[in-house]
Design an enzyme around this catalytic site. Structure first.
Site, PDB file in Angstrom:
ATOM      1  N   ASP A  68       4.424   0.597  12.061  1.00 58.65           N
ATOM      2  CA  ASP A  68       3.275  -0.101  11.478  1.00 58.65           C
ATOM      3  C   ASP A  68       3.208  -1.578  11.883  1.00 58.65           C
ATOM      4  O   ASP A  68       2.245  -2.269  11.540  1.00 58.65           O
ATOM      5  CB  ASP A  68       3.305   0.016   9.943  1.00 58.65           C
ATOM      6  N   ARG A  71      -8.628  -0.500   4.744  1.00 56.39           N
ATOM      7  CA  ARG A  71      -7.765   0.535   4.174  1.00 56.39           C
ATOM      8  C   ARG A  71      -6.428  -0.067   3.726  1.00 56.39           C
ATOM      9  O   ARG A  71      -5.825   0.421   2.780  1.00 56.39           O
ATOM     10  CB  ARG A  71      -7.479   1.636   5.208  1.00 56.39           C
ATOM     11  N   LYS A  95       0.834  -1.209   0.000  1.00 54.34           N
ATOM     12  CA  LYS A  95       0.000   0.000   0.000  1.00 54.34           C
ATOM     13  C   LYS A  95       0.865   1.254   0.000  1.00 54.34           C
ATOM     14  O   LYS A  95       0.646   2.183  -0.775  1.00 54.34           O
ATOM     15  CB  LYS A  95      -0.911  -0.005   1.239  1.00 54.34           C
TER      16      LYS A  95
HETATM   17  C1  UD1 Z   1       4.222   6.953   6.537  1.00 55.38           C
HETATM   18  C2  UD1 Z   1       3.429   5.711   6.266  1.00 55.38           C
HETATM   19  C3  UD1 Z   1       2.803   5.180   7.560  1.00 55.38           C
HETATM   20  C4  UD1 Z   1       3.885   4.965   8.611  1.00 55.38           C
HETATM   21  C5  UD1 Z   1       4.739   6.217   8.776  1.00 55.38           C
HETATM   22  C6  UD1 Z   1       5.935   5.994   9.675  1.00 55.38           C
HETATM   23  C7  UD1 Z   1       2.661   6.049   3.992  1.00 55.38           C
HETATM   24  C8  UD1 Z   1       1.536   6.323   3.077  1.00 55.38           C
HETATM   25  N1  UD1 Z   1       2.378   6.047   5.306  1.00 55.38           N
HETATM   26  O1  UD1 Z   1       3.326   7.938   7.042  1.00 55.38           O
HETATM   27  O2  UD1 Z   1       2.153   3.944   7.267  1.00 55.38           O
HETATM   28  O3  UD1 Z   1       3.282   4.679   9.856  1.00 55.38           O
HETATM   29  O4  UD1 Z   1       5.246   6.651   7.494  1.00 55.38           O
HETATM   30  O5  UD1 Z   1       6.703   4.949   9.210  1.00 55.38           O
HETATM   31  O6  UD1 Z   1       3.756   5.765   3.559  1.00 55.38           O
HETATM   32  N2  UD1 Z   1       6.129  14.851  10.819  1.00 55.38           N
HETATM   33  C9  UD1 Z   1       6.226  16.202  11.098  1.00 55.38           C
HETATM   34  N3  UD1 Z   1       6.055  17.091  10.063  1.00 55.38           N
HETATM   35  C10 UD1 Z   1       5.817  16.693   8.781  1.00 55.38           C
HETATM   36  C11 UD1 Z   1       5.726  15.317   8.519  1.00 55.38           C
HETATM   37  C12 UD1 Z   1       5.892  14.410   9.560  1.00 55.38           C
HETATM   38  O7  UD1 Z   1       6.431  16.602  12.221  1.00 55.38           O
HETATM   39  O8  UD1 Z   1       5.680  17.552   7.896  1.00 55.38           O
HETATM   40  C13 UD1 Z   1       6.298  13.849  11.923  1.00 55.38           C
HETATM   41  C14 UD1 Z   1       5.032  13.059  12.181  1.00 55.38           C
HETATM   42  O9  UD1 Z   1       4.157  13.733  13.028  1.00 55.38           O
HETATM   43  C15 UD1 Z   1       5.592  11.798  12.797  1.00 55.38           C
HETATM   44  C16 UD1 Z   1       6.931  11.618  12.082  1.00 55.38           C
HETATM   45  O10 UD1 Z   1       7.217  12.880  11.478  1.00 55.38           O
HETATM   46  O11 UD1 Z   1       5.816  11.970  14.161  1.00 55.38           O
HETATM   47  C17 UD1 Z   1       6.953  10.561  10.998  1.00 55.38           C
HETATM   48  O12 UD1 Z   1       5.841  10.739  10.158  1.00 55.38           O
HETATM   49  P1  UD1 Z   1       5.910  10.439   8.591  1.00 55.38           P
HETATM   50  O13 UD1 Z   1       7.119   9.628   8.269  1.00 55.38           O
HETATM   51  O14 UD1 Z   1       5.707  11.707   7.843  1.00 55.38           O
HETATM   52  O15 UD1 Z   1       4.640   9.536   8.395  1.00 55.38           O
HETATM   53  P2  UD1 Z   1       3.770   9.473   7.079  1.00 55.38           P
HETATM   54  O16 UD1 Z   1       4.641   9.763   5.897  1.00 55.38           O
HETATM   55  O17 UD1 Z   1       2.525  10.258   7.243  1.00 55.38           O
END
Ligand code: UD1
Length: 430
Positions: free
Chosen positions: A316, A408, A22
């Site tokens: 995850d 999902r 996914k």
């Molecule tokens: C992706 C995965 C999700 C997984 C996560 C962590 C996809 C579609 N989803 O989610 O399944 O659980 O990685 O491995 O690939 N953060 C910030 N600012 C930002 C972006 C992120 O502070 O602009 C923080 C988030 O709050 C979190 C951390 O960074 O604490 C990691 O999040 P992130 O790697 O961005 O997760 P996703 O990409 O949303």
């Protein structure tokens, strides 16, 4: 509304085939927005609610999408509406992945801010900051991110926090930018390696994916390409836990073992026997192999797990590992360092007899001999998988509501478990 009903106690056996990832398919589908001519073909796309959501997003923009089983053909040449509406974005945060490609190819985007999320605040500030550093003008109005860019320009960007979709968004923005972009403290997840391989087939110039520093040299245009989505390492890990928790013996086919190092190591330490049945190269993160999984003769042992960005133990897989540790000898400590509120399944698991205490981002799990089936409610995608796994091992019947969370991210989960001998079915709630 549907529920899943599991009667525990069956040992799983047989073969199961892992679907496409996914978290790879979503950015790959978003990346098709970058193709100026032709139709992109993606193979091994899983049949999931999140995939349907991103397809609807692209169709709303004017893309033509055709689906035949696991194969998607996507033509984005006629896209003329660079918007991602709230109604779709609110159901899936990864919708933010269209922001980078839209700005790169069309110089404009109007994408709803993803709202609050069950597993924490999950902001997108780093996506926005990076795009601004590449010259985009971004404002937030009425809940929408409005982006404009005459032409994005290469930039040297260091992420404050490692972000998976943030890294993907900026790679997709940089492939058509003027000049060189360097992303530092980039996420290293295998799904990013998959995305870079697809973009390269489309004509992009990218180096360093899978490391903390990714360098992208912008090109004039990208063209459509064919690509096969990598197998889902989280689905594969979930089935490993299913085999172990039920005391069964299962052959998992198409597991991307080279991308699962930390998961395989921890599950082996807990007491699972994990034997590859085919040879594989340690640096080939994207190819699936067959692996046989059973519970070792010494039973399950408690241990400590800390979730980390790749190559650490994935957040995850945290809920699924917790359920296995709930039945292990001794006390285990699980630290969740990626998301601040990802223990919501704990309260449901407690209703099934799991002995857990939560202090902030740490869960202390004391192993018990038996779980007992109960009505439970899924709170997010991976939590729902954890609850079903607990149901497989519990005495009596577990009824899990809010199944849409499971749908999902797991294609035909209960069907696959049933084919392995589980007593599990989906029912309409009254
Ligand atoms: C992706 C995965 C999700 C997984 C996560 C962590 C996809 C579609 N989803 O989610 O399944 O659980 O990685 O491995 O690939 N953060 C910030 N600012 C930002 C972006 C992120 O502070 O602009 C923080 C988030 O709050 C979190 C951390 O960074 O604490 C990691 O999040 P992130 O790697 O961005 O997760 P996703 O990409 O949303």
């Amino acid at each position: 509304m549907e529920s899943i009903v599991v009667k525990g106690g069956r040992k799983l056996s047989g073969e199961v085939i892992i679907d496409g990832a996914k978290n790879s398919a979503l950015p790959l589908i978003a990346a098709t927005l970058l193709a100026e001519n032709g139709s992109c073909c993606l193979d091994n796309v899983p049949d999931l609610r999140d995939i349907n959501t991103i397809i609807r997003l692209l169709e709303g923009m004017g893309a033509v999408v055709q689906r035949q089983g696991r194969r998607l053909e996507i033509k984005t040449t006629a896209v003329d509406n660079c918007q991602a509406p709230y109604e779709l974005v609110k159901t899936m945060r990864a919708s933010i992945l269209v922001l980078g490609p839209l700005l790169a190819r069309f110089g404009q985007a109007r994408v709803s801010l993803p709202g609050g999320c069950a597993i924490g605040a999950r902001p997108v500030n780093l996506h926005i900051k990076g795009l601004e550093m590449m010259g985009a003008k971004i404002s937030v109005e009425h809940g929408y991110i409005i982006g404009q860019a005459e032409c994005l320009t290469g930039a040297d960007i260091t992420f404050d926090v490692t972000t998976v979709t943030g890294t993907e968004n900026l790679i997709m923005a940089a492939v058509l930018a003027d000049g060189v972009t360097t992303l530092r403290n980039a996420a290293r997840e295998p799904e990013i390696v998959d995305l870079a391989a697809f973009l390269r087939k489309m004509g992009a110039q990218i180096e360093g994916e899978g490391t903390h520093t990714v360098t992208i040299t912008g090109v004039e245009k990208l063209s459509a390409a064919e690509y096969q989505v990598m197998p889902d390492r989280i689905e594969a890990g979930t089935f490993m836990v299913a085999a172990g928790i039920s005391g069964g013996d299962v052959v998992i086919k198409n597991a991307p073992l080279a991308a699962m190092g930390s998961v395989v190591t921890k599950l082996q330490e807990i007491g699972l026997k994990i034997e590859p049945l085919t040879t594989y190269k340690e640096d080939d993160l994207l190819t699936g192999v067959a692996v046989r999984v059973s519970r070792g003769a010494e039973g399950l042992r408690g241990l400590d797990i800390k979730t980390m960005p790749y190559p650490g133990f994935p957040t995850d897989m945290q809920a699924q590992a917790m359920v296995l540790l709930a039945l292990a000898d001794g006390t285990s400590v699980i630290s969740e360092t990626v998301f601040e509120n990802r223990f919501m399944h704990v309260f449901e698991l407690q209703r099934m007899g799991v002995d857990i205490e939560v202090e902030g981002r740490t869960a202390i799990v004391r192993g018990v001999a038996m779980l007992s089936g109960a009505p439970v409610m899924a709170s997010d995608l991976r939590a729902s998988a954890g609850l079903v796994l607990a149901g497989l091992a519990a005495e009596g019947e577990t009824v899990m509501s809010r199944v849409y969370h499971l749908d999902r991210g797991y294609a035909g989960f209960e069907k696959k478990l049933r084919s392995l001998g589980a007593d599990i079915r989906r029912v309409e709630e009254n």
